[in-house]
Design an enzyme around this catalytic site. Structure first.
Site, PDB file in Angstrom:
ATOM      1  N   GLU A   1      -7.972   2.025  -3.125  1.00 50.19           N
ATOM      2  CA  GLU A   1      -8.608   1.949  -1.810  1.00 50.19           C
ATOM      3  C   GLU A   1      -9.520   3.148  -1.618  1.00 50.19           C
ATOM      4  O   GLU A   1      -9.113   4.284  -1.791  1.00 50.19           O
ATOM      5  CB  GLU A   1      -7.543   1.917  -0.707  1.00 50.19           C
TER       6      GLU A   1
ATOM      7  N   GLU B   1      -6.234  -4.773   8.756  1.00 53.42           N
ATOM      8  CA  GLU B   1      -5.262  -3.682   8.899  1.00 53.42           C
ATOM      9  C   GLU B   1      -4.866  -3.539  10.362  1.00 53.42           C
ATOM     10  O   GLU B   1      -5.677  -3.801  11.245  1.00 53.42           O
ATOM     11  CB  GLU B   1      -5.895  -2.338   8.515  1.00 53.42           C
TER      12      GLU B   1
ATOM     13  N   ASP C   1     -11.782   0.630   2.182  1.00 53.91           N
ATOM     14  CA  ASP C   1     -10.783   0.924   3.209  1.00 53.91           C
ATOM     15  C   ASP C   1     -11.464   1.263   4.535  1.00 53.91           C
ATOM     16  O   ASP C   1     -12.591   1.750   4.545  1.00 53.91           O
ATOM     17  CB  ASP C   1      -9.944   2.129   2.736  1.00 53.91           C
TER      18      ASP C   1
ATOM     19  N   GLU D   1       0.853  -1.185   0.000  1.00 57.90           N
ATOM     20  CA  GLU D   1       0.000   0.000   0.000  1.00 57.90           C
ATOM     21  C   GLU D   1       0.885   1.229   0.000  1.00 57.90           C
ATOM     22  O   GLU D   1       1.766   1.375   0.844  1.00 57.90           O
ATOM     23  CB  GLU D   1      -0.929   0.032   1.218  1.00 57.90           C
TER      24      GLU D   1
HETATM   25  O1    G Z   1      -6.649   4.736   6.161  1.00 56.76           O
HETATM   26  P1    G Z   1      -5.560   3.716   5.878  1.00 56.76           P
HETATM   27  O2    G Z   1      -5.904   2.353   6.381  1.00 56.76           O
HETATM   28  O3    G Z   1      -5.109   3.727   4.429  1.00 56.76           O
HETATM   29  O4    G Z   1      -4.306   4.252   6.740  1.00 56.76           O
HETATM   30  C1    G Z   1      -3.185   3.490   6.948  1.00 56.76           C
HETATM   31  C2    G Z   1      -2.414   4.147   8.077  1.00 56.76           C
HETATM   32  O5    G Z   1      -2.269   3.259   9.155  1.00 56.76           O
HETATM   33  C3    G Z   1      -1.009   4.547   7.657  1.00 56.76           C
HETATM   34  O6    G Z   1      -0.769   5.861   8.065  1.00 56.76           O
HETATM   35  C4    G Z   1      -0.115   3.570   8.378  1.00 56.76           C
HETATM   36  O7    G Z   1       1.124   4.152   8.742  1.00 56.76           O
HETATM   37  C5    G Z   1      -0.936   3.196   9.597  1.00 56.76           C
HETATM   38  N1    G Z   1      -0.650   1.838  10.058  1.00 56.76           N
HETATM   39  C6    G Z   1      -0.294   0.784   9.305  1.00 56.76           C
HETATM   40  N2    G Z   1      -0.127  -0.346  10.057  1.00 56.76           N
HETATM   41  C7    G Z   1      -0.388   0.013  11.330  1.00 56.76           C
HETATM   42  C8    G Z   1      -0.373  -0.703  12.567  1.00 56.76           C
HETATM   43  O8    G Z   1      -0.091  -1.891  12.673  1.00 56.76           O
HETATM   44  N3    G Z   1      -0.709   0.024  13.672  1.00 56.76           N
HETATM   45  C9    G Z   1      -1.029   1.336  13.607  1.00 56.76           C
HETATM   46  N4    G Z   1      -1.346   1.974  14.751  1.00 56.76           N
HETATM   47  N5    G Z   1      -1.039   2.052  12.475  1.00 56.76           N
HETATM   48  C10   G Z   1      -0.724   1.402  11.329  1.00 56.76           C
HETATM   49 MN    MN Z   2      -5.618   2.460   2.972  1.00 56.01          MN
END
Ligand code: G
Ligand code: MN
Length: 412
Positions: A284, A371, A314, A194
């Site tokens: 997304e 996620e 998303d 992503e």
């Molecule tokens: O809205 P979207 O799901 O596209 O945003 C992804 C955001 O979530 C990014 O800014 C990314 O850095 C953050 N992110 C990705 N993996 C994790 C995780 O395991 N924990 C947390 N707290 N944030 C995460």
């Molecule tokens: Mn996303």
């Protein structure tokens, strides 16, 4: 700082004379240690240092900048006609830099220790110059307390400035792209990445995508931001894909792009330019984007789906969703919001919700993506629940291309 009535009147007049349309800044320059210096070497020495400082400030700043001595150890400077917030920041930085060389004070080299505070005009300041001065003063207090050399005032209109800066950032390529791996839970291989935009601003520090995307929308910059990010992302992804043809790439689309005409054409054209097959791209889209105008977004996405592009919902489960849109929405994957996934290890109800959402995805022929997977326990639960894809810090943080390549080579 205690400004006398008369001086305050002059400063107010100067602020009021700034035309409403032009933005201006107020810079406070405080000299540390003048009292100690005076105690040690006498009034003349202290005063000589302050005067030498004033001289150098005059040399460093523009002729239109107005310098007022607002206290024994302080200057208040009006910076008229700033082009952007960054412009004001450049002035402050220049002052700090030019004072890194010692001043000649009564034949002795001396280095004044400067602390600066910068406030930017907002619409309300035209009515109340004192308000602007007070904002600058409280920023200076903060800088002195925290031992910073420069502090920026809280600004009711900060967003306006920020929008300006975002416009500049797009032009000057200040935004960068990072990639976060998405891992197939069964094979434990990275199947997709992503792309996440990062804005490291000189003035504002690192700004989260959620924040600058909202700003871009308010400023009517969403089309520019989309055009910029689609191309910037594909430019970096194209060579990656040549090395790993199976690796897909996901791009976040701003909710507002659907009201923009030609988004389909824009994406198809970008894919053609970079030689990327539509099947390699996932768009997304948040539920909110879809809810804003379900018909328009469904139609647009369906056209893209018809070309082979994949579509992910998303942040599923967050915000105000109604399930109706799911009936017709042409998505290929459902990304379960991290607020449900992250607490799974210690929260049975979160686990049940995730299990149900995986069920919804599968019943509607979508892949289930979790996620925010932050630990091995969560990953194990997800595997047991039949979730397809996982993403999160436990599997990899957003990283730049060289680091991603290392990671991908290690799995070969
Ligand atoms: O809205 P979207 O799901 O596209 O945003 C992804 C955001 O979530 C990014 O800014 C990314 O850095 C953050 N992110 C990705 N993996 C994790 C995780 O395991 N924990 C947390 N707290 N944030 C995460
Ligand atoms: Mn996303």
């Amino acid at each position: 700082m205690l400004i006398g009535r008369e001086l305050l009147g002059q400063i107010e007049a100067s602020i009021l004379s700034q035309s409403e349309s032009s933005r201006f800044g107020l810079l406070l320059v405080h000299l540390r240690g003048i009292r100690q210096l005076t105690a040690l070497l006498g009034f003349d020495a202290g005063e000589a240092l302050v005067q030498a400082t004033e001289l150098r400030l005059g040399e460093v700043l523009r002729p239109i900048d107005q310098i007022w001595r607002s206290a024994p150890d302080e200057f208040l400077i009006v910076l008229p006609q700033l082009l952007s917030a960054n412009h004001g920041l450049l002035a402050a930085r220049k002052v700090l830099r030019e004072f890194e060389a010692p001043l000649n004070v009564q034949g002795r080299p001396m280095m004044p220790l400067l602390t600066l505070a910068l406030a930017f005009s907002s619409d309300s300041d035209a009515a109340s110059p004192q308000h602007l001065i007070r904002r600058a003063m409280s920023a200076l207090e903060r800088a002195l307390e925290s031992n910073n050399r420069l502090a920026l005032a809280d600004d009711a209109n900060a967003d306006l400035w920020l929008q300006d800066d975002l416009r500049d950032a797009l032009v000057n390529n200040e935004l960068s792209i990072q990639f976060q791996p998405l891992v197939d839970i069964r094979s434990r291989r990275v199947t997709s990445v992503e792309a996440l935009a990062r804005w490291r601003s000189a003035r504002h520090g690192v700004i989260a995508p959620s924040r600058f995307i909202a700003l871009a929308e308010q400023a009517g910059l969403a089309p520019e931001l989309t055009r910029w990010s689609v191309n910037a992302i594909l430019r970096e992804y194209a060579p990656l894909r040549r090395q790993m043809p199976q690796l897909r790439c996901a791009i976040n689309l701003s909710p507002k792009v659907f009201s923009q005409s030609g988004i389909e054409g824009q994406i198809s054209a970008a894919l053609a330019i970079w030689g990327i097959p539509p099947e390699s791209l996932t768009l997304e889209v948040t539920e909110t984007a879809v809810m804003d105008d379900p018909e328009l977004s469904s139609a647009t996405l369906r056209h893209l789906r018809d070309t082979g592009v994949r579509v992910a919902i998303d942040d599923f489960g967050q915000g105000y969703s109604s399930f109706t849109y799911l009936k017709h929405f042409p998505a290929t994957e459902l990304k379960i919001d991290q607020s449900f996934v992250t607490p799974m290890a210690g929260d049975p109800r979160a686990r049940q919700l995730v299990r149900s959402m995986i069920g919804i995805a599968h019943h509607l022929d979508m892949e289930a993506v979790a996620e925010g997977v932050e630990d091995a326990t969560t990953l194990a639960y997800l595997a047991e629940m039949g979730c397809d894809i996982a993403q999160g810090y436990h599997l990899g943080r957003p990283m730049d291309v060289p680091e991603l390549l290392q990671r991908l080579r290690a799995q070969e």
